[in-house]
Scaffold this active site. Sequence first.
Site, PDB file in Angstrom:
ATOM      1  N   LYS A  88      -4.655  -2.547  -7.402  1.00  0.00           N
ATOM      2  CA  LYS A  88      -3.221  -2.449  -7.146  1.00  0.00           C
ATOM      3  C   LYS A  88      -3.007  -2.982  -5.743  1.00  0.00           C
ATOM      4  O   LYS A  88      -3.460  -2.392  -4.757  1.00  0.00           O
ATOM      5  CB  LYS A  88      -2.724  -1.010  -7.250  1.00  0.00           C
ATOM      6  CG  LYS A  88      -1.214  -0.955  -7.053  1.00  0.00           C
ATOM      7  CD  LYS A  88      -0.623   0.430  -7.036  1.00  0.00           C
ATOM      8  CE  LYS A  88       0.762   0.352  -6.407  1.00  0.00           C
ATOM      9  NZ  LYS A  88       1.223   1.624  -5.879  1.00  0.00           N
ATOM     10  N   GLY A 129       8.007   7.373  -1.833  1.00  0.00           N
ATOM     11  CA  GLY A 129       8.123   8.767  -1.412  1.00  0.00           C
ATOM     12  C   GLY A 129       9.538   9.245  -1.192  1.00  0.00           C
ATOM     13  O   GLY A 129       9.765  10.394  -0.834  1.00  0.00           O
ATOM     14  N   ALA A 156       7.162   3.459  -7.247  1.00  0.00           N
ATOM     15  CA  ALA A 156       7.825   3.922  -6.026  1.00  0.00           C
ATOM     16  C   ALA A 156       9.262   4.357  -6.276  1.00  0.00           C
ATOM     17  O   ALA A 156      10.039   3.636  -6.893  1.00  0.00           O
ATOM     18  CB  ALA A 156       7.813   2.873  -4.926  1.00  0.00           C
ATOM     19  N   GLY A 157       9.580   5.522  -5.764  1.00  0.00           N
ATOM     20  CA  GLY A 157      10.943   6.025  -5.766  1.00  0.00           C
ATOM     21  C   GLY A 157      11.230   7.084  -6.816  1.00  0.00           C
ATOM     22  O   GLY A 157      12.225   7.803  -6.712  1.00  0.00           O
ATOM     23  N   ALA A 193       3.503   9.152  -7.785  1.00  0.00           N
ATOM     24  CA  ALA A 193       2.529   9.766  -6.873  1.00  0.00           C
ATOM     25  C   ALA A 193       3.188  10.992  -6.240  1.00  0.00           C
ATOM     26  O   ALA A 193       3.079  12.100  -6.776  1.00  0.00           O
ATOM     27  CB  ALA A 193       2.057   8.758  -5.832  1.00  0.00           C
ATOM     28  N   SER A 194       3.933  10.777  -5.158  1.00  0.00           N
ATOM     29  CA  SER A 194       4.572  11.909  -4.466  1.00  0.00           C
ATOM     30  C   SER A 194       5.409  12.771  -5.389  1.00  0.00           C
ATOM     31  O   SER A 194       5.484  13.980  -5.196  1.00  0.00           O
ATOM     32  CB  SER A 194       5.502  11.398  -3.355  1.00  0.00           C
ATOM     33  OG  SER A 194       4.841  10.523  -2.492  1.00  0.00           O
TER      34      SER A 194
END
Lengths: 253, 253, 253, 253
Positions: free
Chosen positions: D95, D156, D182-183, D204-205
Amino acid sequence: MTLQIAGRAFDSHLLLGSGGLPNAALLAPIIEAAEPALVTVSMRRTSSLAAGGPLSTIRRLGVPVLPNTAGCLSAREAILTAELAREALGTDWIKLEVIGDETNLMPDGTQLLEAAESLVRKGFTVLPYTNDDPVLARRLADAGCAAVMPLGSPIGSGLGILNPHAIESVVAAVDVPVVLDAGIGTASDAALAMELGCSAVLAASAITRAEDPVAMARALRLGVQGGLAARGAGRIPRREVARASSTTKGLIR
Amino acid sequence: MTLQIAGRAFDSHLLLGSGGLPNAALLAPIIEAAEPALVTVSMRRTSSLAAGGPLSTIRRLGVPVLPNTAGCLSAREAILTAELAREALGTDWIKLEVIGDETNLMPDGTQLLEAAESLVRKGFTVLPYTNDDPVLARRLADAGCAAVMPLGSPIGSGLGILNPHAIESVVAAVDVPVVLDAGIGTASDAALAMELGCSAVLAASAITRAEDPVAMARALRLGVQGGLAARGAGRIPRREVARASSTTKGLIR
Amino acid sequence: MTLQIAGRAFDSHLLLGSGGLPNAALLAPIIEAAEPALVTVSMRRTSSLAAGGPLSTIRRLGVPVLPNTAGCLSAREAILTAELAREALGTDWIKLEVIGDETNLMPDGTQLLEAAESLVRKGFTVLPYTNDDPVLARRLADAGCAAVMPLGSPIGSGLGILNPHAIESVVAAVDVPVVLDAGIGTASDAALAMELGCSAVLAASAITRAEDPVAMARALRLGVQGGLAARGAGRIPRREVARASSTTKGLIR
Amino acid sequence: MTLQIAGRAFDSHLLLGSGGLPNAALLAPIIEAAEPALVTVSMRRTSSLAAGGPLSTIRRLGVPVLPNTAGCLSAREAILTAELAREALGTDWIKLEVIGDETNLMPDGTQLLEAAESLVRKGFTVLPYTNDDPVLARRLADAGCAAVMPLGSPIGSGLGILNPHAIESVVAAVDVPVVLDAGIGTASDAALAMELGCSAVLAASAITRAEDPVAMARALRLGVQGGLAARGAGRIPRREVARASSTTKGLIR
């Protein structure tokens, strides 16, 4: 294009709320910058009507005053406040507020409609602060209200117009002027209200609590004028794909 | 507050694109209503530079002309077009467009950056049409561009500013003026662009393809002025709950 | 977590509206895919109760039926329809609809409240279809309604939840379950409803008019479950700037 | 429907980022709840590869690992990190992240494309984290990337998908899978990504920093499944006005 409410014509499409002002001396320059059609005054704040208070400034500047029933929690209370206003101020115009939710200061539709019907019978020119609900708006218009004043978002929130589709539905539902009331934070909000079909915009906190209230008064006036002009100009349709502003015919390759 | 690009000051914060006009005779009244800082002219349309075409009207009215490279699909093509413009129009200002997507007319970042670097070296004052990408915007500014021109949404779509957060990020990322380019449909879009921190707004189709282009030119001028004034005025913060414009202290109960 | 309405527990948080189905044979597989807590049936469509109609399918599959008063334009009409439903179906549960706007099928708050009060007195378990208005929702809950069912957007529009803030206000305003009714178009809308604090979601057209109604029934069930799980999981706060998922400490440089 | 990347099939459409976990012991139950296709591991955190660290847990559970180049600020740095990953982990999947903006951790398109071209030549299977830019996405696909991973909003931030139109444009622009990266903050965001045409979602987050990461892992899995099912089901079109789910024909009046 003039704003027409109850047979009266106004050159301006901006209404000013006088509450929330940190410094009473600012009211005059704000009015000069906003050039409002009407300025609201709260009948339930003892200071509003005092000598040297907002009312005397508004009158000195020759702007029509629109008393409101802010803070009223029932039809009965709002009706009494309207009657007090008529006696004290010599106007039968009333911005009717009946609040049912002390967190978000949302209108109470049932009490509002009851108060509106009563005040119309008593000869008032009633401008109710209402939800963005086309059915309630039509009921209020059918009851004889001179305008309807739906909220864009909660009073003082500055969240703008949370549901543009609902405001368009209100505009489509009634024949009286629609005045966007509550939630305006900045010039683009005011422009959008006019583009959605509103006849005017009321701003209070957006101006009185801005860092520079006089500058914001002018900004909202320009936003209202811009939105009104754009509506009249017939905007381009929204398209999901691009369209070159220049045609590709005649390109030099 | 004046708009400053490459050391030159402009009284207006609106740029006009001359493409898409159904009737050449409208250009003069549009310019009078829009009062633009600059008017763009496509170098790749044979008609732009013809006698009696847009260029002669713009010059007659004394507005600075900004040639563009609309329709170019590579750095090489855009550079040649810019050089042609400099010779033909006697200006080293160029609105640089390098398109990589013929559906949405989206900029090609890599080719755009390459063309910008080359044109800056050749002494041009470069204003690139770019994506709403803060990293690319900073690369363009670092390369010596005089402004960056991010899109709000695809050219001619009238979808407004689809990602306000991204436009704020572009504004935060660069020290040069940010000119919102593409996607504007109406006055509230133009006001929002200024509120987000843009230094100016370019409108083409929004004006030229509106039902009444002259009225829309005026509307966008007002929207830009309103948004700029609102930004300077320090808007109220957005709040999740309401705040009465009148305090509850001193209520008559 | 089970859905609790009027002391009755349901394993599912999805309610199914049976209207709009192009092919009656699809109802059984839709119910199997949706696993709904309740299925609504219109009392004012002659076909609903016919042998072999929706009602017999719903009963055969053992799902509780919820008759509705769709199409009623007054409290009186809705009350009569509810009484008819009680007799015909042997249930005192009623989804109460009183429409005041034939374009957008919006609820008529005043008539709705009047009908709800009357039906509660008559021993019904009342679930009113209402506006996204926290004050009206609280009035309905105070009147003894077992749940409130605010709209996300107009019936059948598929516009999703136009005003998430208002739905959150409704959730905060009442102690009874909030069932998002009307406007759902797809799985993300259903998930969002649950994330905003709704206890359940009703879908009709979103399923019955989808290209593949059975697949959409399953999709909405997953969306509701996902949204409910996400609400329970405590989402990360929204942040205006990025936050690396990996800390920068311990980076190999 | 399986996810296909570079000729490899995955049963799951959710990718998991392992960064940001407060407690390493949570990784195993998160993976069991998320059932991810791939789990990313940062090559630049010294702890990632340590005995007992994320890598050993991921391998023990038999999930394919996807090393990333998070934190790299140039093509050169990212290429070196990818080569280190290939040696250390025995996989040529990478990635690819090349960041150009340390505030919003936004991708640097130019450096990213350069790194992608180089890594493809070196035999890597490259999945680049990119902007929501259809032109850059197509350049990356043309360079041989196995997928493209546009952001919904900054890493994040939990702001969800700020520009759905742009994500749809990316999907339309490339033939390789689009993985929303992301987001994402919650289940409805994940569902929306799939509805817009993405082939998978990376979180992730949203998971690792949720109050209950295991519950959120399950929630996002459901959201992804719901969104994918909804896309396949053919949603109803959005309509500006209501449409009754029951026809008005056959109403009992």
